[in-house]
Design a protein around this motif. Structure first.
Motif, mmCIF file in Angstrom:
data_model
loop_
_atom_site.group_PDB
_atom_site.id
_atom_site.type_symbol
_atom_site.label_atom_id
_atom_site.label_comp_id
_atom_site.label_asym_id
_atom_site.label_seq_id
_atom_site.Cartn_x
_atom_site.Cartn_y
_atom_site.Cartn_z
ATOM 1 N N GLU A 93 0.473 -9.213 4.562
ATOM 2 C CA GLU A 93 0.544 -7.739 4.754
ATOM 3 C C GLU A 93 -0.963 -7.059 4.613
ATOM 4 O O GLU A 93 -1.480 -7.539 3.662
ATOM 5 C CB GLU A 93 1.622 -7.233 3.654
ATOM 6 C CG GLU A 93 1.780 -5.583 3.874
ATOM 7 C CD GLU A 93 3.097 -5.425 2.665
ATOM 8 O OE1 GLU A 93 2.850 -4.010 2.391
ATOM 9 O OE2 GLU A 93 4.141 -5.951 2.653
ATOM 10 N N ARG A 114 -2.596 -3.022 4.466
ATOM 11 C CA ARG A 114 -2.453 -1.708 4.469
ATOM 12 C C ARG A 114 -3.522 -0.887 4.611
ATOM 13 O O ARG A 114 -4.716 -1.288 4.126
ATOM 14 C CB ARG A 114 -1.691 -1.001 3.173
ATOM 15 C CG ARG A 114 -1.627 0.134 2.876
ATOM 16 C CD ARG A 114 -1.089 0.617 1.550
ATOM 17 N NE ARG A 114 -1.016 2.143 1.296
ATOM 18 C CZ ARG A 114 -0.136 2.675 0.541
ATOM 19 N NH1 ARG A 114 0.736 2.149 0.092
ATOM 20 N NH2 ARG A 114 -0.272 4.046 0.483
ATOM 21 N N PHE A 118 0.721 0.293 7.927
ATOM 22 C CA PHE A 118 1.025 -1.097 7.261
ATOM 23 C C PHE A 118 1.304 -2.145 8.628
ATOM 24 O O PHE A 118 1.922 -1.667 9.656
ATOM 25 C CB PHE A 118 2.604 -1.042 6.548
ATOM 26 C CG PHE A 118 2.499 -0.544 5.516
ATOM 27 C CD1 PHE A 118 2.268 -1.177 4.171
ATOM 28 C CD2 PHE A 118 3.024 1.054 5.184
ATOM 29 C CE1 PHE A 118 2.241 -0.620 3.050
ATOM 30 C CE2 PHE A 118 2.733 1.550 4.188
ATOM 31 C CZ PHE A 118 2.587 1.045 2.985
ATOM 32 N N ARG A 147 10.739 -6.132 2.471
ATOM 33 C CA ARG A 147 9.554 -5.371 2.964
ATOM 34 C C ARG A 147 9.474 -4.325 3.507
ATOM 35 O O ARG A 147 8.657 -3.421 3.367
ATOM 36 C CB ARG A 147 8.588 -6.670 3.739
ATOM 37 C CG ARG A 147 8.146 -7.764 2.793
ATOM 38 C CD ARG A 147 7.347 -8.782 3.793
ATOM 39 N NE ARG A 147 6.936 -9.784 2.946
ATOM 40 C CZ ARG A 147 5.696 -10.085 2.293
ATOM 41 N NH1 ARG A 147 4.970 -9.090 2.520
ATOM 42 N NH2 ARG A 147 5.247 -10.985 1.759
ATOM 43 N N ILE A 204 8.411 -0.215 2.926
ATOM 44 C CA ILE A 204 7.664 0.748 3.806
ATOM 45 C C ILE A 204 8.338 2.195 3.866
ATOM 46 O O ILE A 204 7.688 3.030 3.820
ATOM 47 C CB ILE A 204 7.385 0.140 5.156
ATOM 48 C CG1 ILE A 204 6.383 -1.324 4.973
ATOM 49 C CG2 ILE A 204 6.677 1.105 5.992
ATOM 50 C CD1 ILE A 204 6.128 -1.936 6.295
ATOM 51 N N GLU A 251 7.629 4.302 0.850
ATOM 52 C CA GLU A 251 6.180 4.957 1.201
ATOM 53 C C GLU A 251 6.176 6.029 2.308
ATOM 54 O O GLU A 251 5.770 7.303 1.937
ATOM 55 C CB GLU A 251 5.275 3.931 1.540
ATOM 56 C CG GLU A 251 3.810 4.523 1.540
ATOM 57 C CD GLU A 251 3.366 4.962 0.265
ATOM 58 O OE1 GLU A 251 2.252 5.709 0.117
ATOM 59 O OE2 GLU A 251 3.821 4.227 -0.751
ATOM 60 N N GLU A 292 3.250 -2.974 13.435
ATOM 61 C CA GLU A 292 2.510 -2.006 12.395
ATOM 62 C C GLU A 292 3.400 -0.873 12.390
ATOM 63 O O GLU A 292 4.127 -0.285 13.521
ATOM 64 C CB GLU A 292 1.207 -1.499 13.311
ATOM 65 C CG GLU A 292 -0.139 -2.649 13.126
ATOM 66 C CD GLU A 292 -1.225 -2.136 13.833
ATOM 67 O OE1 GLU A 292 -2.163 -2.749 14.070
ATOM 68 O OE2 GLU A 292 -1.044 -1.094 14.404
ATOM 69 N N SER A 347 3.085 2.963 11.090
ATOM 70 C CA SER A 347 2.118 4.127 10.639
ATOM 71 C C SER A 347 2.753 5.600 10.470
ATOM 72 O O SER A 347 3.676 5.749 11.289
ATOM 73 C CB SER A 347 0.900 4.091 11.524
ATOM 74 O OG SER A 347 1.441 4.376 12.843
#
Length: 223
Positions: free
Chosen positions: A94, A96, A105, A127, A131, A134, A211, A213
Motif C-alpha cells: 500500500e 499513500r 492511495f 483495506r 480508505i 479517510e 489507485e 484519489s
C-alpha cells in the motif's frame, strides 16, 4: 729545460681545468637557481579566487537602492508549492501520497485480487473501508478510482482487467460512502502510466495496482 716546459704546461692545464670546472659549477648553479625561480613564478601559492575577501557587513542597509524594487513594480501573488509526501508500507502493498491538494492511495493488485482476476479477496474489504474513512475525514465529494496493470499479455486484456478491478473497488467504496453524496470517476488504464520498471517482476508488481484519489479537506471538486 724540457722538464721545466712540461711542468709549466701541466700547471696551465690544471688551472684551465680548474677554471672550466668552476665555470661549469657556476653555470649549473645558475641553471638550478633559474629552475627554482621559474617554478615559484609558475603559479601563485593561493589559487585565484580563493583569496580572503572582506568581512561581510554586520548590518544590511535597508535604504540601499539595490535592494529596492523599481518604481511601479509589484510582487507576484504568493504561491504554495505542492509538495508530495509519500509513505509506503514495508512490503510495498500500500502506498499513500499526500499533497497540498489531494490524497492518493495505491493498492497492489495482489492485495485485492487473485491472479488475473477482478474478484476481491477476503482481506480487500478492510483495506478499502479504511480508505473510505479517510474520504469521510477529508470531506471529499469527488473520488477517482483508477485501475492499472503491467505490460504482460495483450494491451486490450490489460485495459479490460484494469477497468474491472477499478469497478470492484468502486462498488465497495460506494457502499461505505452511500450517505456522503460522492461523485465517482472510474477508469481502467491498463499498462499505461507505470510507476516502476516493467522489466522486473518487482516493478511489474508495483504497476499492477488500483489507485483511489480525492481532494484534501474540501467539499468542492478536485482541481
Amino acid at each position: 729545460m724540457r722538464d721545466m716546459t712540461y711542468i709549466r704546461n701541466q700547471r696551465t692545464a690544471t688551472r684551465f681545468v680548474g677554471r672550466s670546472m668552476a665555470a661549469a659549477v657556476l653555470l649549473a648553479g645558475a641553471t638550478v637557481c633559474g629552475i627554482s625561480t621559474a617554478s615559484a613564478a609558475d603559479g601563485p601559492s593561493v589559487p585565484p579566487g580563493t583569496e580572503a575577501s572582506a568581512a561581510p557587513p554586520v548590518e544590511v542597509d535597508a535604504q540601499d537602492p539595490d535592494l529596492k524594487m523599481a518604481d511601479g513594480a509589484t510582487l507576484a501573488p504568493a504561491k504554495v508549492l505542492d509538495i508530495v509526501q509519500v509513505v509506503e508500507d514495508e512490503g510495498g502493498e500500500e502506498r499513500r501520497e499526500d499533497s497540498n491538494e489531494t490524497v492518493k492511495f495505491a493498492l497492489q493488485a495482489e492485495v485485492l485480487f487473485g491472479k488475473d482476476s477482478a474478484k476481491l479477496s477476503s482481506a480487500a474489504n478492510a483495506r478499502i473501508a479504511a480508505i473510505a474513512e479517510e474520504v469521510k475525514k477529508q470531506d471529499a465529494k469527488r473520488v477517482r478510482v483508477f485501475g492499472f496493470t503491467d505490460n504482460l499479455g495483450s494491451s486490450a486484456h490489460g485495459d479490460v482487467l484494469s477497468k474491472q478491478r477499478a469497478d470492484a473497488v468502486h462498488k465497495v467504496l460506494q457502499q461505505e460512502l452511500s450517505a456522503a453524496g460522492i461523485t465517482f470517476e472510474i477508469r481502467g488504464y491498463g499498462e499505461q502510466y507505470p510507476i516502476a520498471d516493467n522489466s522486473s517482476e518487482e516493478g511489474r508488481k508495483k504497476n499492477r495496482r488500483v489507485e483511489v484519489s480525492f481532494p484534501r479537506g474540501e467539499g468542492g471538486s478536485e482541481s
